[in-house]
Design a protein around this motif. Sequence first.
Motif: not given
Length: 353
Positions: A292-317
């Motif tokens: 869950v990205n509760p920020n009003e901007r894109d957030v760069a996230v790394s899960a077990n060294a796999t990078n992705r960008t999570v859109p603002p105020m969104s939830i991804v799986s």
Amino acid sequence: MSGKIRMRERDHVLDRKLTTSVVAYVLVFLSLAVSTVPRLTSMTREAIVLRQLSYKQRRSRVIGPLYDGIASVRASLRSGEPVAIVLNPAPRNIGEGLFAGYYLYPRRTKLYFSRAAYNQDASPSRPAAIAYVDTRASAEVRRLSYAEVRAEEIGNDFVIGDARPNAESTSFIVPIVASSDGPAPDVYTTEGVIVNEAGVPSHIAFELFPSRRRTEATLGAGERRTWNDAVYQLFGVNEVGWMRVVADGKVRFQFWFVNHGRRSAASLPPIEHAAARHICLASPPESKLWIVNPNERDVAVSANATNRTVPPMSIVSVPASGETCVESEMPIIAFASWREKGGATNFAWPDKQ
């Protein structure tokens, strides 16, 4: 001489039998007359009244609410618009369903034995319009949306029989909320309770993300309010997301992720704010990692060294299995979920959010 006497005796016997038969027939006729004449009289009067009515008025008077409902559905449809006939409960009311199809002609109809059957029909021929044939209380047909049919069938049913709050705050996040269906019998909702223990009313704002829907409610002093499908009851939609709640005074609360079809529920932890940039958690194979990205901007996230960008105020799986560590440039919320053998949903939460 003796022969004539015997003939007279036989004649007397026949006369007595004939008299007895006539009396019996007369009695049967009179009994039938007594029972049928009032009915025939009533039918005659009804026929005289019906003769003065139009075609539609006659059917409404004879068939009653079932025909009136079909007429209302027919009037709500566009010319040539196809319609789905959804039964509840089936197959007990298949007769009413076929009756509805007859009177909706010449529109194309498609019969579904349940709401779940309609939901799982992914074919292009599935009509958008629904004629809901509900005979649980009395035979009636109504034009409803899928969301309205779903809400009616859930009704006032709670999986959590005695909802009690377990946290207190003026603002908090419910990390996942759902009003959606999977393959039968999965029917997902969010159940919740909020209690205002203060001596004054509490004004509460609810925000659903990522759709950014917003609604407000006021709880009176000491008022307790519960929801068995919070997303639909608060926002009027069937969606999956996360929710932020802000009150002008402290309230006590608790929310659960619920599967009505399997009568299972999982408690959702109270989260006041996202304050983690590094989160590790463990889950079994074929799990999902939720971010869950509760920020009003894109957030760069790394899960077990796999990078992705999570859109603002969104939830991804994303798929997850075993130990998973999440690194983020800004505070986020992360957790994992999986299905048990019986179909119940379970969650893994980090020690601190």
